[in-house]
Design an enzyme around this catalytic site. Structure first.
Site, mmCIF file in Angstrom:
data_model
loop_
_atom_site.group_PDB
_atom_site.id
_atom_site.type_symbol
_atom_site.label_atom_id
_atom_site.label_comp_id
_atom_site.label_asym_id
_atom_site.label_seq_id
_atom_site.Cartn_x
_atom_site.Cartn_y
_atom_site.Cartn_z
ATOM 1 N N SER A 259 0.845 -1.192 0.000
ATOM 2 C CA SER A 259 0.000 0.000 0.000
ATOM 3 C C SER A 259 0.878 1.240 0.000
ATOM 4 O O SER A 259 2.069 1.180 0.319
ATOM 5 C CB SER A 259 -0.929 0.009 1.217
ATOM 6 O OG SER A 259 -0.172 -0.019 2.423
ATOM 7 N N SER A 261 0.468 5.937 -0.836
ATOM 8 C CA SER A 261 -0.417 7.097 -0.862
ATOM 9 C C SER A 261 -1.504 6.960 -1.929
ATOM 10 O O SER A 261 -2.591 7.520 -1.811
ATOM 11 C CB SER A 261 0.402 8.362 -1.122
ATOM 12 O OG SER A 261 1.114 8.248 -2.343
ATOM 13 N N GLY A 263 -3.092 4.182 -2.744
ATOM 14 C CA GLY A 263 -4.087 3.188 -2.389
ATOM 15 C C GLY A 263 -3.424 1.878 -1.998
ATOM 16 O O GLY A 263 -2.376 1.876 -1.343
ATOM 17 N N LYS A 279 -4.751 -3.177 -8.311
ATOM 18 C CA LYS A 279 -4.298 -1.896 -7.750
ATOM 19 C C LYS A 279 -5.513 -1.003 -7.540
ATOM 20 O O LYS A 279 -6.084 -0.472 -8.488
ATOM 21 C CB LYS A 279 -3.293 -1.238 -8.691
ATOM 22 C CG LYS A 279 -2.705 0.064 -8.161
ATOM 23 C CD LYS A 279 -1.619 0.588 -9.103
ATOM 24 C CE LYS A 279 -0.989 1.867 -8.571
ATOM 25 N NZ LYS A 279 0.093 2.361 -9.461
ATOM 26 N N ASP A 374 9.492 8.582 -11.202
ATOM 27 C CA ASP A 374 9.492 8.016 -9.846
ATOM 28 C C ASP A 374 10.239 6.679 -9.810
ATOM 29 O O ASP A 374 9.715 5.676 -9.316
ATOM 30 C CB ASP A 374 8.053 7.839 -9.356
ATOM 31 C CG ASP A 374 7.972 7.657 -7.840
ATOM 32 O OD1 ASP A 374 8.961 7.980 -7.151
ATOM 33 O OD2 ASP A 374 6.927 7.192 -7.353
#
Length: 534
Positions: A259, A261, A263, A279, A374
């Site tokens: 998990s 931020s 979800g 997801k 990211d």
């Protein structure tokens, strides 16, 4: 293995079976390979072959298996494929094939399995394929097909998953596609008028009922439930909320994979037995809808073996989820810091080559550059064979053909982002390269860039830089080398080359950083050298 297949292989006419799958072969498939008329099985899958399929593919008259999946083959499927009269299995999945399906495929009467998924094939599914009575496995999902799905022959029993994620397929509702519009123009004006009146009445009744329900729900303070799904005509390929609820046993905590931020991610088993990762996005969080839409937009169009694949989606007013391929070895981050398992040098290098290959495709192999934004070990997932798959495109950016740099207000994980990204919000291919270089340092030192040990001017990069080349053995992961290990000095030299490459990726000035094409080439040379010591 890497490089090109030697053309002399096509002169060995006595070859019956050729297995060159799961290597790093590049360039075109040698033209004289198609002249091996007596070859029964040809498997060149999971490589980097490019170019198009030639007309000479029809020369493989005796072939019973032809697998060219997971490559970068483009162009059309030549009509001469219909000459492979003995073919039992044909797979061209996960390539860049375009154009329409040739009618001549219907001549492959012995065909039992045909996989053309994850391409850019357009047009209709030829009716001639109804003649393939032996066809038990068929997959054209994730293409751009339209028109009616044939309803005869093997198509009667094929599952809906065979046709998912195409543009405008229609036909039997059991295939999870809308019904095809009628082409009958012989209706009388009177019948048309009757239908118009009936339709108008039905619409009025539905509108009135909807208004009443809406008012009642507002009066009771209720919101629309998650099970109020989009109509099949809007999203025919989507999996329902109830299916996901069953697949994850009610989103049970025992099935929770992770998990964040965004979800949570759950392990699920669909009705057909397929194991997937679900997801589920946190719809209460600001920006969730944009994150979901962006990830859908990017993943549905990308085709690369080292990128996570989207299988389907579920999108309602208060529930959004992506159904992704399941990665049994979870994330690189979990495995790297696991107490029960230790990745060796070759495993770590192979995974980082996988990630670099994915980035090379995003930056240089797609129609427009895609910046991941990211990069970190937790966003690299590992399949059964320990192959790395880059995931989580929630804050990724697509540049236009004219852009080489963009501005963003969305920030990624501290420690991995490039200086210009952190200070000014500027992202580019070079900012991804920086993050990749930090990952290289982390994977071989087993130290996170945001570790508490790094304070002030001291950081992961500076520590490695100061240890090069003489005392690197004091800073790399102690699990990688022991003094009595065979060829330890040569392996340490390879680790030094990897760390020097990471230095070139993490230069403070973006223009001084390498590009991913050169990074992949350099890593493969190091891998070749390191392999010789094992």
């Amino acid at each position: 293995m890497w490089g090109s297949i030697p053309s002399c292989l096509g002169d060995v006419t006595s070859l019956r079976e050729i297995y060159l799958d799961s290597n790093n072969f590049t360039s075109n498939i040698p033209s004289n390979l198609w002249n091996l008329k007596d070859t029964l099985k040809l498997n060149l899958s999971s490589n980097f072959f490019n170019g198009s399929l030639p007309l000479e593919i029809g020369n493989l008259k005796d072939a019973i298996l032809l697998d060219l999946s997971w490559n970068q083959i483009s162009g059309n499927i030549p009509s001469t494929v219909g000459g492979l009269q003995k073919l039992i299995q044909l797979s061209l999945a996960h390539n860049r094939i375009e154009g329409s399906l040739p009618n001549t495929i219907g001549k492959l009467l012995t065909l039992e399995a045909l996989d053309l998924s994850y391409n850019n094939i357009s047009g209709v599914i030829p009716k001639s394929l109804e003649e393939l009575k032996q066809l038990g496995s068929f997959n054209v999902s994730f293409n751009r097909l339209h028109g009616e799905i044939p309803n005869g022959g093997p198509f009667v029993d094929l599952p809906y998953q065979s046709f998912m994620s195409n543009e405008r397929l229609c036909g039997n509702l059991q295939k999870h596609v809308p019904a095809c519009p009628s082409n009958n123009h012989s209706n009388s004006k009177k019948r048309r008028l009757v239908w118009i009146v009936v339709a108008s009445s039905v619409i009025s009744v539905i509108g009135l009922a909807s208004a009443i329900v809406f008012m009642l729900m507002r009066r009771r303070g209720k919101t629309v439930n998650a099970e109020d799904e989009w109509l099949p005509e809007v999203a025919p390929q989507r999996i329902s909320y109830y299916e996901l609820q069953r697949a994850t046993q009610g989103f049970d905590g025992n099935n929770l994979l992770g998990s964040g931020s965004f979800g949570s991610v759950y392990k699920g088993t669909l009705a057909d037995g397929m194991i997937v990762a679900v997801k589920v996005f946190n719809v209460q969080m600001e920006g969730t809808f944009q994150t979901f839409d962006r990830e859908c937009e990017i993943l549905r169009n990308l085709r690369h073996r080292n990128l996570i694949k989207i299988i389907s989606s579920c999108c309602n007013l208060d529930f959004k989820a992506l159904i992704l391929e399941y990665m049994p070895n979870e994330s690189l981050d979990k495995l790297l810091y696991s107490r029960d398992y230790s990745l060796n040098i070759m495993q770590r290098l192979n995974i980082m080559v996988d990630v670099a290959s994915a980035l090379e495709y995003l930056h240089h192999g797609y129609s427009v550059p895609i910046i991941h934004c990211d990069l970190k070990p937790s966003n690299v997932l590992l399949d059964n064979d320990m192959v790395g798959h880059l995931s989580d495109f929630g804050i990724a950016k697509l540049l236009t053909k004219e852009e080489c740099i963009a501005h963003t207000t969305t920030f990624a994980t501290i420690g991995y982002i490039a200086p210009e990204y952190g200070s000014e919000g500027l992202i580019s291919k070079r900012s991804d390269v920086y993050s990749y270089g930090i990952m290289l340092l982390e994977i071989f030192t087993k130290k996170k860039p945001n570790d508490e040990m790094f304070t002030g001017d001291l950081n992961l990069r500076s520590c490695v830089h100061n240890s090069l080349p003489d005392v690197l053995d004091q800073f790399i992961d102690t699990d990688l080398l022991t003094l009595d290990e065979q060829n330890s000095s040569q392996k340490l030299q390879c680790l030094t080359l990897i760390m020097e490459l990471a230095m070139n990726c993490t230069a403070n000035i973006p223009g001084e950083r390498m590009n991913m094409v050169d990074v992949v080439a350099a890593l493969k040379k190091i891998k070749q050298k390191l392999s010789s010591y094992y």
